[in-house]
Design a protein around this motif. Structure first.
Motif, PDB file in Angstrom:
ATOM      1  N   ARG A 323      47.337  49.622  26.748  1.00  0.00           N
ATOM      2  CA  ARG A 323      47.477  48.894  27.416  1.00  0.00           C
ATOM      3  C   ARG A 323      47.183  47.128  26.931  1.00  0.00           C
ATOM      4  NH1 ARG A 323      46.768  52.890  31.591  1.00  0.00           N
ATOM      5  NH2 ARG A 323      48.754  54.060  31.831  1.00  0.00           N
ATOM      6  N   HIS A 324      45.994  47.931  26.631  1.00  0.00           N
ATOM      7  CA  HIS A 324      45.562  45.662  26.205  1.00  0.00           C
ATOM      8  C   HIS A 324      46.576  45.444  24.982  1.00  0.00           C
ATOM      9  CE1 HIS A 324      42.645  43.078  25.389  1.00  0.00           C
ATOM     10  NE2 HIS A 324      42.322  43.625  23.839  1.00  0.00           N
ATOM     11  N   PHE A 325      46.474  46.073  24.161  1.00  0.00           N
ATOM     12  CA  PHE A 325      47.091  46.050  22.903  1.00  0.00           C
ATOM     13  C   PHE A 325      48.844  45.774  22.788  1.00  0.00           C
ATOM     14  CE2 PHE A 325      43.779  49.367  20.776  1.00  0.00           C
ATOM     15  CZ  PHE A 325      43.189  47.658  20.455  1.00  0.00           C
ATOM     16  N   MET A 326      49.081  46.371  23.920  1.00  0.00           N
ATOM     17  CA  MET A 326      50.382  45.582  24.783  1.00  0.00           C
ATOM     18  C   MET A 326      50.349  44.963  25.136  1.00  0.00           C
ATOM     19  SD  MET A 326      53.553  46.792  23.883  1.00  0.00           S
ATOM     20  CE  MET A 326      53.700  49.085  24.101  1.00  0.00           C
ATOM     21  N   GLN A 327      49.804  44.315  25.823  1.00  0.00           N
ATOM     22  CA  GLN A 327      49.849  43.259  26.681  1.00  0.00           C
ATOM     23  C   GLN A 327      49.424  41.750  25.533  1.00  0.00           C
ATOM     24  OE1 GLN A 327      50.147  41.969  29.419  1.00  0.00           O
ATOM     25  NE2 GLN A 327      50.227  40.185  28.976  1.00  0.00           N
ATOM     26  N   ARG A 328      48.432  42.148  24.554  1.00  0.00           N
ATOM     27  CA  ARG A 328      48.467  41.264  23.361  1.00  0.00           C
ATOM     28  C   ARG A 328      49.433  40.895  22.022  1.00  0.00           C
ATOM     29  NH1 ARG A 328      43.596  42.325  19.837  1.00  0.00           N
ATOM     30  NH2 ARG A 328      45.187  43.409  18.445  1.00  0.00           N
ATOM     31  N   ALA A 332      51.633  37.607  21.061  1.00  0.00           N
ATOM     32  CA  ALA A 332      52.094  36.938  19.899  1.00  0.00           C
ATOM     33  C   ALA A 332      53.149  36.846  19.157  1.00  0.00           C
ATOM     34  CB  ALA A 332      51.185  38.505  19.296  1.00  0.00           C
ATOM     35  N   SER A 333      54.324  38.199  19.889  1.00  0.00           N
ATOM     36  CA  SER A 333      55.238  37.964  19.299  1.00  0.00           C
ATOM     37  C   SER A 333      56.020  37.298  19.920  1.00  0.00           C
ATOM     38  CB  SER A 333      56.043  39.576  19.298  1.00  0.00           C
ATOM     39  OG  SER A 333      56.139  40.349  20.435  1.00  0.00           O
ATOM     40  N   GLY A 334      56.194  37.536  21.201  1.00  0.00           N
ATOM     41  CA  GLY A 334      57.076  36.250  22.527  1.00  0.00           C
ATOM     42  C   GLY A 334      57.816  37.941  23.029  1.00  0.00           C
ATOM     43  N   LEU A 335      58.065  39.367  23.249  1.00  0.00           N
ATOM     44  CA  LEU A 335      58.509  40.026  23.414  1.00  0.00           C
ATOM     45  C   LEU A 335      57.897  40.692  24.851  1.00  0.00           C
ATOM     46  CD1 LEU A 335      59.024  42.300  20.330  1.00  0.00           C
ATOM     47  CD2 LEU A 335      60.927  40.681  20.942  1.00  0.00           C
ATOM     48  N   PRO A 336      58.865  41.185  25.869  1.00  0.00           N
ATOM     49  CA  PRO A 336      58.514  41.467  26.901  1.00  0.00           C
ATOM     50  C   PRO A 336      58.113  42.610  26.534  1.00  0.00           C
ATOM     51  CG  PRO A 336      60.642  41.844  26.442  1.00  0.00           C
ATOM     52  CD  PRO A 336      60.587  40.967  25.366  1.00  0.00           C
ATOM     53  N   THR A 337      56.536  43.279  27.674  1.00  0.00           N
ATOM     54  CA  THR A 337      55.638  44.109  27.467  1.00  0.00           C
ATOM     55  C   THR A 337      56.465  45.139  28.003  1.00  0.00           C
ATOM     56  OG1 THR A 337      54.822  44.207  29.611  1.00  0.00           O
ATOM     57  CG2 THR A 337      53.877  42.688  27.938  1.00  0.00           C
ATOM     58  N   ARG A 338      55.736  46.636  27.042  1.00  0.00           N
ATOM     59  CA  ARG A 338      56.593  47.646  28.002  1.00  0.00           C
ATOM     60  C   ARG A 338      55.417  48.743  28.338  1.00  0.00           C
ATOM     61  NH1 ARG A 338      61.259  50.953  24.063  1.00  0.00           N
ATOM     62  NH2 ARG A 338      60.782  52.145  25.782  1.00  0.00           N
ATOM     63  N   GLU A 339      55.782  49.463  29.262  1.00  0.00           N
ATOM     64  CA  GLU A 339      55.128  50.314  30.205  1.00  0.00           C
ATOM     65  C   GLU A 339      54.904  51.764  29.114  1.00  0.00           C
ATOM     66  OE1 GLU A 339      52.709  50.165  32.865  1.00  0.00           O
ATOM     67  OE2 GLU A 339      53.764  47.770  32.299  1.00  0.00           O
ATOM     68  N   PHE A 340      53.250  52.060  29.615  1.00  0.00           N
ATOM     69  CA  PHE A 340      53.969  53.975  28.375  1.00  0.00           C
ATOM     70  C   PHE A 340      54.173  54.656  29.517  1.00  0.00           C
ATOM     71  CE2 PHE A 340      51.261  51.242  26.163  1.00  0.00           C
ATOM     72  CZ  PHE A 340      50.986  51.601  24.568  1.00  0.00           C
TER      73      PHE A 340
END
Length: 466
Positions: A323-328, A332-340
């Protein structure tokens, strides 16, 4: 770590005055009366800052010419120019060449101290910014709450303030450099530089030059400052030290012992004050037995050993890491985060991660960009990369896998039975007798089970869940 400031002025009483002001604040000083003395002092040990007079009587170079050479050989060295005969044009020229600021004589002690403090802080921020750019995407924190990670944190807290040399072992990608940076950040040298050298990626013939630097003409027209000297007042990280040639290992032993070395192609002794942290993914004791690593270097580096666990040894940290890497990555990419989804997270935790934390970070980056489905929907196990999907348990690939993995055994069994029996009854067109025969149950028992699971029939023979 006390700062070390070089004062360059042809007047002894001015040098004494400035030194007295700085010494009263606990700042170490050195002095030079002309260009040759100034360059000799910088060559012996790079200072934290130079206070440089513009007009140097009897010197072969004036202050601006000295500044130009310093900026050429030590671009990040902060310099404050002083002069009793200054004017706006001279000040502007000095700052264009690279000086931090310009101060006229006579000056007040408070103004000099403030300028020195600001110049050193600006140099530190500039250095940190350069390091961050070089390490774009890197971590500077230890993520996780497992007992294995907590043990590493406790070791960092104990060793960081001591100044002792540290040997960090662990598999590739586990986070050894993160541990090294945390030790530096929590040490008394935190305001100094953190310089890393990866011994595994350096050609043997280049490694010594990178470590100790070169004199002019050895590797180009100018002098090259090595990583040992760059790290003066701070920390030097020798990454994957087992890949260092034996000959270089011998020179490192001396440098560690005496904090003195000579640049390649030169004979002048260079003094440094450096804390060395080393990392290795190999068993250095085995390397010593094979004659590939010096025992005396091992004992000098391994004053305090710290082992970083593999990701497989701390699987409970995978959810918070992912989840930490997903948020970061999303930031960085400007994309919305995704849940697992629960099924995807279970699959990630079941994988052995030969590339450890670095591999997990790369997988999360890939999932953010490549995982199919609605970005608002959780990532499912069947969208994971092939190398993870190949070993994912079959139940996690089922379309109810995410639901099952979030339930206790009894409720998960009910979900499975309901879906299984619904599929079988539908398969036989709602014929309970044929379904019962196929699944190996009595017809009446199947009726009761379907009713308990909330599965009922419709007029068209199709089944539905209540």
């Amino acid at each position: 770590m006390a700062h070390d400031i070089l004062i360059v002025d042809d007047e002894a009483d001015i040098r004494m005055l400035i030194a007295g002001i700085l010494n009263d604040e606990g700042i170490k000083t050195r002095e030079a009366a002309d260009a040759d003395q100034a360059f000799a002092q910088v060559a012996a040990r790079r200072p934290s800052l130079v206070v440089l007079d513009i007009w140097l009587q009897g010197s072969r170079l004036d202050g601006l010419q000295i500044l130009e050479q310093l900026m050429r050989d030590h671009a990040n060295l902060p310099v404050i120019m002083i002069s009793g005969h200054g004017n706006i044009e001279t000040a502007v020229q000095a700052i264009k060449v690279g000086a931090y600021d310009f101060i006229e004589k006579p000056f007040k002690a408070d103004r000099l101290l403030l300028m020195v403090e600001r110049a050193i802080e600006a140099a530190r921020l500039k250095r940190e910014n350069q390091e961050l750019k070089l390490r774009a995407g890197g971590d500077v924190e230890l993520i996780g709450k497992s007992s294995a990670v907590n043990q590493v944190r406790q070791s960092i807290d104990k060793v960081a303030p001591t100044g002792s040399r540290v040997l960090i072992s662990g598999p590739p990608g586990a986070g050894k450099e993160v541990v090294a940076r945390l030790i530096h950040a929590r040490s008394r040298r935190a305001g100094g530089p953190f310089v890393g050298l990866n011994c595994a990626t350096m050609r043997p013939e280049r490694l010594e030059m990178e470590l100790f630097g070169t004199e002019a003409g050895v590797d180009g027209p100018g002098r090259k400052i090595g990583t040992f000297e760059q790290a003066h007042g701070g920390t030097l990280l020798l990454d994957e030290v087992a890949d260092m040639p034996l000959e270089t290992q011998g020179k490192i032993v001396r440098a560690l012992q005496e904090q003195v070395f000579e640049r390649v192609g030169g004979g002048q002794r260079v003094e440094v004050d450096v804390r060395v942290i080393a990392t290795s993914n190999r068993d250095l004791q085995a390397e010593i037995e094979q004659g590939r690593f010096r025992q005396d270097l091992f004992y000098r580096l391994s004053v305090v050993p710290i082992r970083v666990p593999s990701l497989a040894e701390r699987r409970e940290d995978i959810p918070v890491l992912a989840r930490h890497f997903m948020q970061r990555s999303a930031e960085a990419s400007g994309l919305p985060t995704r849940e697992f989804g629960e099924d995807a997270m279970a699959a990630l935790q079941a994988y052995d991660w030969p590339g450890n934390v670095r591999q997990l970070r790369n997988v999360v980056d890939w999932l953010l960009i490549m995982a199919h489905g609605d970005p608002k929907e959780p990532i499912r196990a069947d969208t994971l990369p092939p190398e993870i999907g190949a070993i994912t348990p079959t139940v996690l690939k089922w379309d109810k896998g995410g639901e099952i993995m979030g339930l206790p055994l009894r409720e998960a069994r009910e979900v499975f039975e309901r879906e299984y029996l619904l599929a079988q009854v539908t398969r036989f067109g709602g014929n309970i007798s044929r379904t019962a025969s196929f699944v190996g149950m009595e017809r009446s028992a199947l009726h009761r089970k379907l009713k308990s699971l909330g599965v009922h029939g419709s007029e068209k023979g199709k089944m539905f869940i209540e």
